[in-house]
Design a protein around this motif. Structure first.
Motif, short mmCIF file in Angstrom:
data_model
loop_
_atom_site.label_atom_id
_atom_site.label_comp_id
_atom_site.label_asym_id
_atom_site.label_seq_id
_atom_site.Cartn_x
_atom_site.Cartn_y
_atom_site.Cartn_z
N ASN A 70 12.28 27.88 19.34
CA ASN A 70 11.10 27.08 18.99
C ASN A 70 11.46 25.75 18.34
OD1 ASN A 70 12.03 27.98 16.55
ND2 ASN A 70 10.08 28.80 15.84
N HIS A 71 12.70 25.31 18.51
CA HIS A 71 13.11 23.99 18.01
C HIS A 71 14.36 23.53 18.73
CE1 HIS A 71 15.72 26.67 15.66
NE2 HIS A 71 16.50 25.62 15.43
N LEU A 72 14.69 22.26 18.56
CA LEU A 72 15.91 21.73 19.17
C LEU A 72 16.61 20.79 18.22
CD1 LEU A 72 15.55 18.51 20.61
CD2 LEU A 72 13.60 19.80 21.44
N HIS A 73 17.93 20.78 18.32
CA HIS A 73 18.79 19.91 17.52
C HIS A 73 19.50 18.92 18.45
CE1 HIS A 73 18.72 22.21 13.69
NE2 HIS A 73 18.53 23.24 14.49
N ILE A 74 19.60 17.67 18.01
CA ILE A 74 20.33 16.66 18.76
C ILE A 74 21.09 15.77 17.79
CG2 ILE A 74 20.20 14.95 20.61
CD1 ILE A 74 17.27 15.70 20.96
N VAL A 75 22.34 15.48 18.09
CA VAL A 75 23.10 14.48 17.34
C VAL A 75 23.25 13.27 18.26
CG1 VAL A 75 25.26 13.90 16.18
CG2 VAL A 75 24.34 16.23 16.03
N LEU A 76 22.74 12.12 17.82
CA LEU A 76 22.69 10.93 18.65
C LEU A 76 23.58 9.82 18.10
CD1 LEU A 76 18.82 10.73 19.24
CD2 LEU A 76 20.54 11.67 20.79
N HIS A 77 24.09 9.00 19.01
CA HIS A 77 24.84 7.80 18.65
C HIS A 77 24.13 6.60 19.28
CE1 HIS A 77 27.84 4.64 19.75
NE2 HIS A 77 28.19 4.81 18.49
N VAL A 78 23.68 5.67 18.46
CA VAL A 78 22.94 4.50 18.93
C VAL A 78 23.90 3.36 19.20
CG1 VAL A 78 21.07 2.88 18.46
CG2 VAL A 78 20.95 5.22 17.56
N ASP A 79 23.94 2.90 20.45
CA ASP A 79 24.83 1.80 20.83
C ASP A 79 23.97 0.56 21.10
OD1 ASP A 79 26.79 0.14 21.72
OD2 ASP A 79 27.51 1.43 23.33
N ASP A 80 23.49 -0.07 20.03
CA ASP A 80 22.60 -1.22 20.19
C ASP A 80 23.33 -2.42 20.78
OD1 ASP A 80 24.06 -1.36 17.77
OD2 ASP A 80 22.67 -2.85 16.98
N LYS A 81 24.64 -2.49 20.61
CA LYS A 81 25.40 -3.61 21.17
C LYS A 81 25.37 -3.58 22.70
CE LYS A 81 28.57 -4.01 17.24
NZ LYS A 81 29.98 -3.94 16.79
N GLN A 82 25.38 -2.37 23.25
CA GLN A 82 25.33 -2.24 24.71
C GLN A 82 24.02 -2.80 25.26
OE1 GLN A 82 24.72 1.71 26.44
NE2 GLN A 82 26.38 1.30 27.89
N ALA A 83 22.91 -2.46 24.59
CA ALA A 83 21.60 -2.93 25.06
C ALA A 83 21.51 -4.46 25.02
CB ALA A 83 20.50 -2.31 24.21
N LYS A 84 22.17 -5.08 24.05
CA LYS A 84 22.08 -6.53 23.89
C LYS A 84 22.76 -7.29 25.02
CE LYS A 84 21.72 -6.38 18.84
NZ LYS A 84 22.39 -6.66 17.55
N ILE A 85 23.73 -6.68 25.69
CA ILE A 85 24.44 -7.39 26.75
C ILE A 85 23.90 -7.09 28.14
CG2 ILE A 85 26.56 -7.46 25.38
CD1 ILE A 85 27.67 -5.21 27.12
N TRP A 86 22.90 -6.22 28.23
CA TRP A 86 22.29 -5.96 29.53
C TRP A 86 21.55 -7.19 30.03
CZ3 TRP A 86 19.71 -0.73 27.82
CH2 TRP A 86 20.66 0.30 27.93
N PHE A 87 21.68 -7.47 31.33
CA PHE A 87 20.89 -8.54 31.94
C PHE A 87 19.44 -8.07 32.03
CE2 PHE A 87 25.14 -9.48 33.78
CZ PHE A 87 25.27 -10.77 33.27
N THR A 88 18.55 -9.02 32.16
CA THR A 88 17.12 -8.69 32.21
C THR A 88 16.81 -7.72 33.34
OG1 THR A 88 16.54 -10.86 31.30
CG2 THR A 88 14.79 -9.65 32.43
N HIS A 89 17.42 -7.90 34.50
CA HIS A 89 17.18 -7.00 35.63
C HIS A 89 17.64 -5.58 35.30
CE1 HIS A 89 15.59 -9.49 38.88
NE2 HIS A 89 16.35 -10.48 38.43
N GLU A 90 18.73 -5.45 34.56
CA GLU A 90 19.22 -4.13 34.18
C GLU A 90 18.24 -3.44 33.23
OE1 GLU A 90 21.76 -0.79 33.81
OE2 GLU A 90 21.68 -2.42 35.27
N VAL A 91 17.72 -4.21 32.27
CA VAL A 91 16.74 -3.66 31.33
C VAL A 91 15.50 -3.16 32.08
CG1 VAL A 91 15.18 -4.20 29.43
CG2 VAL A 91 17.51 -5.09 29.42
N LEU A 92 15.00 -3.99 33.00
CA LEU A 92 13.79 -3.62 33.73
C LEU A 92 14.03 -2.43 34.65
CD1 LEU A 92 12.35 -7.14 34.65
CD2 LEU A 92 11.61 -5.59 32.84
N LYS A 93 15.20 -2.37 35.25
CA LYS A 93 15.53 -1.23 36.12
C LYS A 93 15.50 0.07 35.34
CE LYS A 93 19.31 0.67 38.90
NZ LYS A 93 20.72 0.45 39.37
N ARG A 94 16.09 0.05 34.14
CA ARG A 94 16.12 1.25 33.31
C ARG A 94 14.72 1.64 32.84
NH1 ARG A 94 21.22 2.65 30.96
NH2 ARG A 94 22.91 1.44 31.88
N TRP A 95 13.95 0.64 32.39
CA TRP A 95 12.61 0.96 31.88
C TRP A 95 11.69 1.43 33.00
CZ3 TRP A 95 10.91 2.11 27.33
CH2 TRP A 95 9.53 2.18 27.12
#
Length: 330
Positions: A70-95
């Protein structure tokens, strides 16, 4: 008083976070409801598939996870630097793999001729999507909402499926990261639904073991990269492997040994001080067992060794670190 989510997540202090989501109204993710006798085991596959899919879309890596009844655990690593270097087309493709976006973002993605104002609006939307794709709250939203809708449809009901918003803990240093990951990976053994880490269904440890047997690491999980660094380069940061700076074999051994002690049917205790990871972190066996088996009980919003907690306190004047956490990880 609970702190705002924006104050709980501080990427300048740490990119690692432990997130927990719990069900309400006797809802089950998996297993069998002892009251109705109905099995919900198949729902574990829903959440594992969704979680690993999102890890390939967001600039957020999954270090560890365990899907419980009845629950879940997740350990996450946020790579905000990766998102900053994505081209606009890459961002839109993912979203767009998650949502339709707007008419303008769809046209922009297809490379259609657009007036200047439409291009500007599409690019503004893309910047908003870029922020969301490195945001833990959006990650958990995209994980939990589809599962809730699917479960409600299956149960033929409406209302909340999850217990409010998810809980998150900041993991400030290597000791807290490894302890939390081990705690998450050993959840099924502590609950008595698995005998060994490698037989724990719908967990990260099972995926790591299966891949290790084939001489590789799972692509959907944040990798262990050992202690290797490339020398004789001008910018060593560009040549530093991306991942958890421990050897996978050492971590698997540590989890295996800890799991044997957790199980009461295994006779004899193994000296965990022999583990290379514990030697490097300077944690003795007693402290390790306390934190690795009772992580949630002994920790709160911020977890780390004494020096890490002091640094965090200085950078966050309003933060009030839990002293018990410091003692356990020191």
């Amino acid at each position: 008083m609970p702190r705002a989510r924006s104050q709980q997540v501080s990427l300048s202090d740490t990119p690692y976070y432990h997130c927990i989501s719990r069900c309400v109204r006797r809802a089950f993710l998996c297993g069998e409801d002892v009251v109705t006798g109905k099995s919900f085991e198949h729902r574990r596959g829903w959440i594992e598939a969704r979680l690993l899919c999102l890890s390939q879309i967001f600039s957020i890596d999954v270090c560890a996870y365990a899907v419980m009844s009845n629950h879940l655990h997740i350990v996450l690593h946020v790579d905000d630097k990766q998102a900053k270097i994505w081209f606009t087309h890459e961002v839109l493709k993912r979203w767009h793999s998650l949502h339709k976006g707007t008419l303008f973002t769809q046209q922009y993605s297809r490379g259609e001729t657009m007036p200047a104002y439409a291009v500007e609006l599409a690019e503004r939307s893309a910047e908003a999507y870029r922020q969301r794709l490195s945001d833990i709250s959006w990650f958990m939203r995209e994980l939990n909402e589809p599962i809730a809708r699917q479960a409600n449809f299956e149960d033929d009901c409406t209302g909340r499926f999850w217990e409010g918003r998810f809980k998150s803990q900041a993991l400030l240093d290597e000791a807290s990261i490894l302890a939390c990951m081990a705690y998450v990976d050993l959840n099924p053994i502590r609950a008595g639904i698995a005998a060994t880490p490698e037989t724990s269904e719908f967990t990260s440890i099972k995926k790591r073991v299966e891949s290790a047997e084939k001489g590789r690491q799972p692509k959907t999980l944040y990798p262990f990269v050992g202690n290797e660094r490339k020398d004789n380069v001008k910018d060593s940061s560009k040549n530093t492997p991306k991942g958890i700076v421990f050897k996978l074999t050492d971590y698997l051994q540590l989890v295996y040994l800890t799991g044997r002690i957790v199980r009461h049917d295994k006779r004899g205790a193994i000296d965990l001080s022999l583990s290379p990871i514990l030697q490097r972190l300077g944690i003795d066996s007693e402290n390790w067992m306390e934190i690795a088996t009772k992580f949630e009980m002994n920790t709160h919003g911020v977890v780390g060794q004494t020096q890490s907690m002091e640094r965090y306190k200085n950078s966050q004047p309003r933060a009030r670190p839990n002293k018990r956490c410091c003692a356990l990880l020191s």
